[in-house]
Design a protein around this motif. Structure first.
Motif, PDB file in Angstrom:
ATOM      1  N   PHE A 192      -1.110  11.719  -1.036  1.00 55.19           N
ATOM      2  CA  PHE A 192      -1.000  11.129  -2.272  1.00 55.19           C
ATOM      3  C   PHE A 192      -2.358  11.705  -3.398  1.00 55.19           C
ATOM      4  O   PHE A 192      -2.431  12.226  -4.406  1.00 55.19           O
ATOM      5  N   ASP A 193      -3.562  11.735  -2.352  1.00 55.81           N
ATOM      6  CA  ASP A 193      -4.716  11.985  -3.268  1.00 55.81           C
ATOM      7  C   ASP A 193      -4.545  13.529  -3.677  1.00 55.81           C
ATOM      8  O   ASP A 193      -5.091  14.082  -4.648  1.00 55.81           O
ATOM      9  N   VAL A 194      -4.035  14.438  -2.662  1.00 59.31           N
ATOM     10  CA  VAL A 194      -3.967  15.858  -2.967  1.00 59.31           C
ATOM     11  C   VAL A 194      -2.775  16.168  -3.849  1.00 59.31           C
ATOM     12  O   VAL A 194      -2.820  16.805  -5.124  1.00 59.31           O
ATOM     13  N   TYR A 195      -1.836  15.157  -4.122  1.00 62.78           N
ATOM     14  CA  TYR A 195      -0.766  15.160  -5.141  1.00 62.78           C
ATOM     15  C   TYR A 195      -1.176  14.936  -6.513  1.00 62.78           C
ATOM     16  O   TYR A 195      -1.087  15.812  -7.542  1.00 62.78           O
ATOM     17  N   HIS A 196      -2.061  13.961  -6.555  1.00 59.29           N
ATOM     18  CA  HIS A 196      -2.876  13.487  -7.713  1.00 59.29           C
ATOM     19  C   HIS A 196      -3.800  14.762  -8.239  1.00 59.29           C
ATOM     20  O   HIS A 196      -4.054  15.032  -9.448  1.00 59.29           O
ATOM     21  N   TRP A 197      -4.660  15.183  -7.339  1.00 51.19           N
ATOM     22  CA  TRP A 197      -5.445  16.305  -7.536  1.00 51.19           C
ATOM     23  C   TRP A 197      -4.510  17.610  -8.152  1.00 51.19           C
ATOM     24  O   TRP A 197      -4.924  18.131  -9.099  1.00 51.19           O
TER      25      TRP A 197
ATOM     26  N   ASP B 181       0.898   4.410  -8.771  1.00 48.21           N
ATOM     27  CA  ASP B 181      -0.316   5.584  -8.787  1.00 48.21           C
ATOM     28  C   ASP B 181      -1.060   5.690  -7.634  1.00 48.21           C
ATOM     29  O   ASP B 181      -1.460   6.629  -7.186  1.00 48.21           O
ATOM     30  N   GLU B 182      -1.308   4.469  -7.016  1.00 42.47           N
ATOM     31  CA  GLU B 182      -2.084   4.434  -5.703  1.00 42.47           C
ATOM     32  C   GLU B 182      -1.583   3.632  -4.467  1.00 42.47           C
ATOM     33  O   GLU B 182      -0.663   2.808  -4.834  1.00 42.47           O
ATOM     34  N   VAL B 183      -1.687   4.142  -3.300  1.00 48.39           N
ATOM     35  CA  VAL B 183      -0.940   3.413  -2.145  1.00 48.39           C
ATOM     36  C   VAL B 183      -2.222   2.961  -1.354  1.00 48.39           C
ATOM     37  O   VAL B 183      -3.405   3.219  -1.561  1.00 48.39           O
ATOM     38  N   ASP B 184      -1.962   1.843  -0.655  1.00 51.28           N
ATOM     39  CA  ASP B 184      -2.906   1.073   0.352  1.00 51.28           C
ATOM     40  C   ASP B 184      -3.589   2.285   0.890  1.00 51.28           C
ATOM     41  O   ASP B 184      -2.870   3.395   1.616  1.00 51.28           O
ATOM     42  N   PRO B 185      -4.882   2.374   1.137  1.00 47.88           N
ATOM     43  CA  PRO B 185      -5.592   3.248   1.988  1.00 47.88           C
ATOM     44  C   PRO B 185      -5.159   3.559   3.292  1.00 47.88           C
ATOM     45  O   PRO B 185      -5.452   4.484   4.058  1.00 47.88           O
ATOM     46  N   ASP B 186      -4.496   2.289   3.935  1.00 47.64           N
ATOM     47  CA  ASP B 186      -4.040   2.511   5.286  1.00 47.64           C
ATOM     48  C   ASP B 186      -2.989   2.768   5.291  1.00 47.64           C
ATOM     49  O   ASP B 186      -2.250   3.340   6.406  1.00 47.64           O
ATOM     50  N   ASP B 187      -2.093   3.445   4.388  1.00 46.30           N
ATOM     51  CA  ASP B 187      -0.794   3.821   4.125  1.00 46.30           C
ATOM     52  C   ASP B 187      -1.034   5.387   4.705  1.00 46.30           C
ATOM     53  O   ASP B 187      -1.851   6.043   4.103  1.00 46.30           O
ATOM     54  N   PRO B 188      -0.403   5.942   5.755  1.00 51.09           N
ATOM     55  CA  PRO B 188      -0.677   7.299   6.273  1.00 51.09           C
ATOM     56  C   PRO B 188      -0.419   8.365   5.302  1.00 51.09           C
ATOM     57  O   PRO B 188      -0.674   9.437   5.335  1.00 51.09           O
ATOM     58  N   ARG B 189       0.363   8.183   4.404  1.00 52.60           N
ATOM     59  CA  ARG B 189       0.396   9.129   3.079  1.00 52.60           C
ATOM     60  C   ARG B 189      -0.515   9.131   2.105  1.00 52.60           C
ATOM     61  O   ARG B 189      -0.690  10.031   1.131  1.00 52.60           O
ATOM     62  N   ALA B 190      -1.595   8.339   2.283  1.00 52.54           N
ATOM     63  CA  ALA B 190      -2.495   8.050   1.192  1.00 52.54           C
ATOM     64  C   ALA B 190      -3.540   9.482   1.189  1.00 52.54           C
ATOM     65  O   ALA B 190      -3.414   9.939  -0.086  1.00 52.54           O
ATOM     66  N   PRO B 191      -3.748  10.288   1.978  1.00 50.25           N
ATOM     67  CA  PRO B 191      -4.508  11.497   1.707  1.00 50.25           C
ATOM     68  C   PRO B 191      -3.497  12.470   0.948  1.00 50.25           C
ATOM     69  O   PRO B 191      -4.018  13.192   0.094  1.00 50.25           O
TER      70      PRO B 191
END
Length: 189
Positions: A170-175, A158-168
């Motif tokens: 993933f936030d949009v996907y979860h929103w 459900d969560e990825v490392d904040p340094d992962d370039p995909r992290a932002p």
């Protein structure tokens, strides 16, 4: 969060969206509609369709993985029924040619409802149940597209490392997942 309100005019679903959320949602839906439009325009000319008025679509599956996820095959060769992979491909091609234009039309119509009802600068959202259904379809298509691009599957945390370039992303996907779930809950009687 979506709320359900009963009024003299019927059921209305209400929420609020800020300017940034509206811009992101509009951009994502517009991107998906662009992919679907390109796919529709890539359909070969069909003389019989021109004579009969019955549209036909591509018979080959999309090469783009995102479009392939939005327009999957009708039957997988491992589902049984058709033992031969070639026969499955032929059946999928025929079904795709017959139904893909209508499927694309439905997806474009759903996305257009979102674009027509999202205030460009954010603000209050008021939807009818029919518009809410279109929203659910369009958000699902955006989530499928994003999930394919991000490589999301059943093993993805459900969560990825904040340094992962995909992290932002993933936030949009979860929103979007939250927005879809909230709307489903509000639609339920």
């Amino acid at each position: 969060m979506w709320n359900r309100k009963n009024s003299l005019g019927g059921v209305k679903l209400r929420s609020e969206i800020d300017a940034h959320e509206a811009a992101v949602l509009r951009s994502l839906v517009t991107s998906v509609l662009g992919l679907l439009d390109e796919r529709a325009k890539s359909a070969p000319d069909d003389e019989l369709a021109e004579l009969t008025g019955l549209r036909s679509g591509n018979t080959a599956p999309p090469e783009d993985p995102v479009v392939a996820r939005l327009l999957p095959d009708f039957q997988r060769s491992d589902q049984g029924g058709l033992d031969d992979a070639d026969a499955t491909a032929d059946a999928n091609g025929a079904l795709r040619g017959l139904h893909e234009p209508e499927i694309i039309d439905a997806k474009v119509a759903a996305g257009s409802v979102v674009l027509d009802t999202v205030p460009p600068d954010g603000g209050k959202l008021v939807l009818t149940p029919e518009q809410a259904d279109a929203w659910l379809s369009a958000i699902n298509d955006v989530r499928l597209a994003m999930g394919t691009n991000l490589g999301i599957d059943s093993q993805t945390p459900d969560e990825v490392d904040p340094d992962d370039p995909r992290a932002p992303h993933f936030d949009v996907y979860h929103w979007l997942t939250w927005m879809q779930d909230s709307l489903v809950q509000a639609l339920a009687p």
